[in-house]
Write a protein that holds these residues in place. Sequence first.
Motif, PDB file in Angstrom:
ATOM      1  N   GLY A 139      18.362   1.091 -14.838  1.00 42.71           N
ATOM      2  CA  GLY A 139      18.045   2.023 -15.909  1.00 42.71           C
ATOM      3  C   GLY A 139      16.667   2.643 -15.761  1.00 42.71           C
ATOM      4  O   GLY A 139      15.863   2.252 -14.918  1.00 42.71           O
ATOM      5  N   ASP A 140      16.411   3.626 -16.617  1.00 39.56           N
ATOM      6  CA  ASP A 140      15.102   4.254 -16.635  1.00 39.56           C
ATOM      7  C   ASP A 140      14.054   3.250 -17.065  1.00 39.56           C
ATOM      8  O   ASP A 140      14.365   2.324 -17.805  1.00 39.56           O
ATOM      9  CB  ASP A 140      15.097   5.445 -17.617  1.00 39.56           C
ATOM     10  N   PRO A 141      12.861   3.332 -16.655  1.00 41.03           N
ATOM     11  CA  PRO A 141      12.198   4.372 -15.870  1.00 41.03           C
ATOM     12  C   PRO A 141      12.210   4.120 -14.359  1.00 41.03           C
ATOM     13  O   PRO A 141      11.733   4.939 -13.615  1.00 41.03           O
ATOM     14  CB  PRO A 141      10.767   4.325 -16.391  1.00 41.03           C
ATOM     15  N   LEU A 142      12.766   2.991 -13.911  1.00 37.86           N
ATOM     16  CA  LEU A 142      12.719   2.667 -12.485  1.00 37.86           C
ATOM     17  C   LEU A 142      13.907   3.197 -11.695  1.00 37.86           C
ATOM     18  O   LEU A 142      13.862   3.243 -10.484  1.00 37.86           O
ATOM     19  CB  LEU A 142      12.618   1.140 -12.292  1.00 37.86           C
ATOM     20  N   GLY A 143      14.981   3.560 -12.354  1.00 37.40           N
ATOM     21  CA  GLY A 143      16.212   3.965 -11.682  1.00 37.40           C
ATOM     22  C   GLY A 143      16.231   5.374 -11.173  1.00 37.40           C
ATOM     23  O   GLY A 143      15.419   6.187 -11.238  1.00 37.40           O
TER      24      GLY A 143
ATOM     25  N   LYS B 110      17.151  -6.853 -15.565  1.00 37.75           N
ATOM     26  CA  LYS B 110      16.203  -6.613 -16.657  1.00 37.75           C
ATOM     27  C   LYS B 110      16.739  -5.558 -17.625  1.00 37.75           C
ATOM     28  O   LYS B 110      17.422  -4.625 -17.230  1.00 37.75           O
ATOM     29  CB  LYS B 110      14.834  -6.151 -16.108  1.00 37.75           C
ATOM     30  N   SER B 111      16.396  -5.735 -18.892  1.00 38.87           N
ATOM     31  CA  SER B 111      16.809  -4.768 -19.914  1.00 38.87           C
ATOM     32  C   SER B 111      15.934  -3.519 -19.821  1.00 38.87           C
ATOM     33  O   SER B 111      14.898  -3.507 -19.154  1.00 38.87           O
ATOM     34  CB  SER B 111      16.663  -5.389 -21.303  1.00 38.87           C
ATOM     35  N   GLU B 112      16.360  -2.473 -20.506  1.00 36.25           N
ATOM     36  CA  GLU B 112      15.609  -1.226 -20.491  1.00 36.25           C
ATOM     37  C   GLU B 112      14.213  -1.424 -21.076  1.00 36.25           C
ATOM     38  O   GLU B 112      13.235  -0.862 -20.599  1.00 36.25           O
ATOM     39  CB  GLU B 112      16.362  -0.149 -21.277  1.00 36.25           C
ATOM     40  N   THR B 113      14.110  -2.257 -22.090  1.00 32.93           N
ATOM     41  CA  THR B 113      12.815  -2.557 -22.700  1.00 32.93           C
ATOM     42  C   THR B 113      11.901  -3.254 -21.703  1.00 32.93           C
ATOM     43  O   THR B 113      10.712  -2.931 -21.603  1.00 32.93           O
ATOM     44  CB  THR B 113      12.994  -3.452 -23.943  1.00 32.93           C
ATOM     45  N   GLU B 114      12.445  -4.214 -20.973  1.00 35.23           N
ATOM     46  CA  GLU B 114      11.651  -4.930 -19.968  1.00 35.23           C
ATOM     47  C   GLU B 114      11.222  -4.004 -18.841  1.00 35.23           C
ATOM     48  O   GLU B 114      10.112  -4.113 -18.319  1.00 35.23           O
ATOM     49  CB  GLU B 114      12.432  -6.110 -19.404  1.00 35.23           C
ATOM     50  N   LEU B 115      12.092  -3.079 -18.451  1.00 31.49           N
ATOM     51  CA  LEU B 115      11.765  -2.162 -17.368  1.00 31.49           C
ATOM     52  C   LEU B 115      10.667  -1.174 -17.759  1.00 31.49           C
ATOM     53  O   LEU B 115      10.014  -0.601 -16.899  1.00 31.49           O
ATOM     54  CB  LEU B 115      13.014  -1.400 -16.912  1.00 31.49           C
ATOM     55  N   LYS B 116      10.461  -0.972 -19.047  1.00 31.04           N
ATOM     56  CA  LYS B 116       9.390  -0.087 -19.510  1.00 31.04           C
ATOM     57  C   LYS B 116       8.045  -0.799 -19.560  1.00 31.04           C
ATOM     58  O   LYS B 116       7.016  -0.160 -19.720  1.00 31.04           O
ATOM     59  CB  LYS B 116       9.730   0.485 -20.889  1.00 31.04           C
ATOM     60  N   ASP B 117       8.049  -2.105 -19.407  1.00 30.65           N
ATOM     61  CA  ASP B 117       6.812  -2.890 -19.391  1.00 30.65           C
ATOM     62  C   ASP B 117       5.994  -2.514 -18.152  1.00 30.65           C
ATOM     63  O   ASP B 117       6.542  -2.235 -17.082  1.00 30.65           O
ATOM     64  CB  ASP B 117       7.155  -4.378 -19.365  1.00 30.65           C
ATOM     65  N   THR B 118       4.697  -2.526 -18.305  1.00 29.95           N
ATOM     66  CA  THR B 118       3.787  -2.169 -17.211  1.00 29.95           C
ATOM     67  C   THR B 118       4.010  -3.018 -15.965  1.00 29.95           C
ATOM     68  O   THR B 118       3.963  -2.515 -14.844  1.00 29.95           O
ATOM     69  CB  THR B 118       2.325  -2.328 -17.673  1.00 29.95           C
TER      70      THR B 118
END
Length: 155
Positions: free
Chosen positions: A151-155, A112-120
């Motif tokens: 990547g952030d925010p999950l990494g 997943k991209s960083e944008t996708e990882l920021k999704d709720t």
Amino acid sequence: YSSEDYIKCGALLACGIVNSGVRNECDPALALLSDYVLHQSNNMRIGSIVGLGLAYAGSNREDVIELLLPVLSDSSSTLEVIGQTALALGMVAIASCHGEVTSTILQTMMDKSETELKDTHSRFLALGLALTYLGKQEEASPAIEALKVVGDPLG
């Protein structure tokens, strides 16, 4: 019999709730819900996936896990469907350190991209992964190392 997806979705979820903790050789929850796991409607998919997660929570059933794992890599799966699938997998394989579940969720997070990882909904990926290691902190070291790549925010 209704033509509205929300009513059908609720019925699928209710089927999972009613069969939670019930062990029957006929496996009514699996028989009823498995047909909708890869349905074209996302609401129907989510209802059946969460229903399976609730019905087989803590069972570590291989057939249920094998039914749910392909959803994570399905190109038609939205992030909401992927997140709920990870949560359902975590509930089914709770505290088992199931290798295939953890590696597939980790791979999904890495893809997943960083944008996708920021999704709720991506937070459910982390929750599903955490549930597989519930109470097994000492065995979580490889997964924690792998998360450093995410990547952030999950990494």
